[in-house]
Design an enzyme around this catalytic site. Structure first.
Site, PDB file in Angstrom:
ATOM      1  N   HIS A 325       0.852  -1.189   0.000  1.00 14.41           N
ATOM      2  CA  HIS A 325       0.000   0.000   0.000  1.00 14.41           C
ATOM      3  C   HIS A 325       0.884   1.234   0.000  1.00 14.41           C
ATOM      4  O   HIS A 325       1.937   1.254   0.630  1.00 14.41           O
ATOM      5  CB  HIS A 325      -0.896   0.030   1.256  1.00 14.41           C
ATOM      6  CG  HIS A 325      -2.077   0.927   1.102  1.00 14.41           C
ATOM      7  ND1 HIS A 325      -2.004   2.280   1.317  1.00 14.41           N
ATOM      8  CD2 HIS A 325      -3.346   0.664   0.717  1.00 14.41           C
ATOM      9  CE1 HIS A 325      -3.201   2.820   1.097  1.00 14.41           C
ATOM     10  NE2 HIS A 325      -4.034   1.858   0.728  1.00 14.41           N
ATOM     11  N   ASP A 382      -7.961  -5.304  -0.137  1.00 19.45           N
ATOM     12  CA  ASP A 382      -8.415  -6.190  -1.214  1.00 19.45           C
ATOM     13  C   ASP A 382      -8.042  -7.647  -0.999  1.00 19.45           C
ATOM     14  O   ASP A 382      -8.500  -8.512  -1.748  1.00 19.45           O
ATOM     15  CB  ASP A 382      -7.822  -5.706  -2.540  1.00 19.45           C
ATOM     16  CG  ASP A 382      -8.376  -4.344  -2.920  1.00 19.45           C
ATOM     17  OD1 ASP A 382      -7.580  -3.403  -3.101  1.00 19.45           O
ATOM     18  OD2 ASP A 382      -9.607  -4.223  -2.984  1.00 19.45           O
TER      19      ASP A 382
END
Ligand code: SDX
Length: 448
Positions: A325, A382
């Protein structure tokens, strides 16, 4: 009857940012420039370079904006190092435990948790605006059954606005509440209709007696002759998925929405642009890519070890999807919540999904592996969300659509904040030109 329109201005609750007495000194070509430093309410500091080019002739360059703030915002706070996420100051863990998607949407858009009356009114607006204009079905008829629902979603959001010319005209804050309610409500209807169309099924209209998420499941999975059985644990799990995706600071799609809003385009145009940005596999498309990755690992009889080796090899073109991320250099707090919800839902539905076992093995292996630890790559939102969506029976191509439905309140809140900015400048980044220097036109007969 549309509820009595709430006259609202685009005002945002003012957040005290401090113009620090501290300044940053920049030396260029022997000249010294003093740049103001500003500090946000959570202690984040920025060097304000608004006058840098005027004073020095220099701009800054920051590939992917990893170090560049595009705005000041009071909507969502993330501390990537500590794995903190708060919507309007409320920790995501508290909202996940006690709130609903629609209550959280109100918090994100209007900056406060609603009273009973405000929540009733908001919910009533959503119900009044849940149907598409009947002529929209001719647009659906024009799509091939194989059309990706994200393509349908972005085009139908814009198509829907064509039926409300009065509502969309100009920057009228009084219309904002209806626009926002219509968008949140209809994005769900468009998504469900797109799914039905792709399967050659008759469309199922929303039921005004159903709450938001239950209505979506009804429109997705009911038959004309029999309503879909709404299992509370399924409705709750999907509502949690929407809630956890509701906003996330200046991610790629939200920054896109703000960019488009800065030109004073209407809310629906901004949301349609957000859908397109979200679609990419490095962003919202990752939830679909994670399941495809897990399925590929499963079908290859790999326990994940071979795939992890490939993900570490730059030449493989592979990445461990759902990992890493730009902001979180710790475990994404949403991933922790979703992983728990995964176990709860699959246990209650008595589902044993081998892909969940593979996902857990990948996580354990990666979080012991120096490659991932050194780069601070952890599961993101996700990584596990697709497992829940599979358990609910949502088709793979709808996973990113689910993300878009969840993110709609965040896009709307960022649109509202952009429109409320008294400076209201259009976003227009600079560049460093690296192309051909002065050149001249050559007639075609003289070209080599
Ligand atoms: C979302 O911004 C948001 O808030 C987004 C989001 C939201 O709610 O809106 O949180 C939703 O988009 C989550 C991210 C979903 N995408 C994925 O899961 C795709 C896989 N992840 C990556 O592609 C990547 O981690 C990103 C895109 C998420 C972040 O990319 P960055 O910050 O540009 O990091 P990078 O590509 O510069 O990587 C840094 C290093 C590189 O190695 P080195 O060159 O230093 O040797 O880490 C490696 C990368 O190769 N790396 C990975 C990896 N992610 C980064 N290696 C293997 N697998 C990965 N997943």
């Amino acid at each position: 009857m549309i509820c009595q329109q709430i006259i609202r201005r685009f005002e945002e609750i003012e957040y005290p940012i401090k113009h620090m007495s501290k300044t940053a000194k920049l030396e260029i070509d022997g000249k010294s420039y003093s740049l103001p430093i500003i500090e946000g309410t959570e202690g984040e500091c920025a060097v304000d370079i608004a006058n840098l080019r005027n004073e020095s002739g220099y701009i800054t360059l920051d590939d992917g904006y990893g170090n560049t703030g595009s705005c000041q915002s009071g909507i969502t706070f993330i501390d990537g190092e500590k794995g903190i996420l708060r919507y309007r100051g409320v920790p995501i863990e508290e909202l996940a435990e006690t709130s609903t998607f629609i209550e959280t949407a109100y918090l994100i858009i209007y900056g406060k948790l609603p009273t009973h009356a405000e929540l009733r009114q908001f919910s009533g607006l959503l119900t009044e605006n849940e149907n598409l204009h009947e002529d929209m079905k001719y647009h659906f008829a024009g799509f091939p059954a194989t059309a990706h629902p994200m393509a349908i979603l972005s085009s139908m959001i814009n198509a829907s606005s064509c039926f409300y010319p009065g509502l969309m005209a100009g920057r009228n804050p009084a219309r904002f509440d209806i626009q926002a309610a219509r968008l949140i409500s209809q994005v769900r209807t468009i998504a469900a209709f797109a799914h039905r169309k792709s399967r050659g099924l008759p469309i199922i209209y929303p039921k005004p007696t159903y709450k938001y998420t239950a209505n979506f499941l009804h429109m997705m999975f009911s038959d004309v002759y029999q309503d879909y059985e709404l299992k509370p644990e399924v409705v709750k799990a999907l509502d949690l998925i929407f809630l956890l995706h509701a906003d996330h600071e200046q991610n790629c799609s939200t920054a896109t929405v703000r960019m488009v809003a800065s030109s004073q385009a209407n809310l629906f145009a901004c949301a349609a642009a957000g859908v397109c940005a979200l679609w990419g596999p490095l962003h919202g498309g990752a939830n679909q890519a994670v399941i495809e990755m897990l399925q590929q690992i499963h079908d290859a009889g790999d326990n994940g070890s071979r795939f992890i080796a490939a993900a570490k090899d730059k030449n493989s073109g592979r990445r461990l999807m759902g990992f890493g991320h730009r902001v979180y250099k710790n475990y994404d707090p949403r991933a922790k919540i979703i992983k728990r919800a995964c176990d709860q839902l699959l246990n209650s539905l008595h589902i044993n999904d081998p892909l969940l076992d593979i996902a857990k093995h990948l996580e354990e292996a990666a979080l012991r592996d120096p490659y991932f630890l050194e780069r601070k790559l952890y599961p993101n939102v996700d990584f596990y969300s697709g497992i829940i969506m599979r358990a609910i029976g949502l088709p793979l191509e709808m996973f990113t659509v689910i993300f878009a439905i969840g993110r709609m309140p965040g896009w709307i809140a960022n649109y509202k904040e952009t429109m409320a900015d008294p400076k209201g400048r259009i976003s227009r980044p600079r560049q460093i030109y690296t192309g051909q220097t002065l050149n001249h036109y050559v007639p075609i007969d003289q070209r080599g």
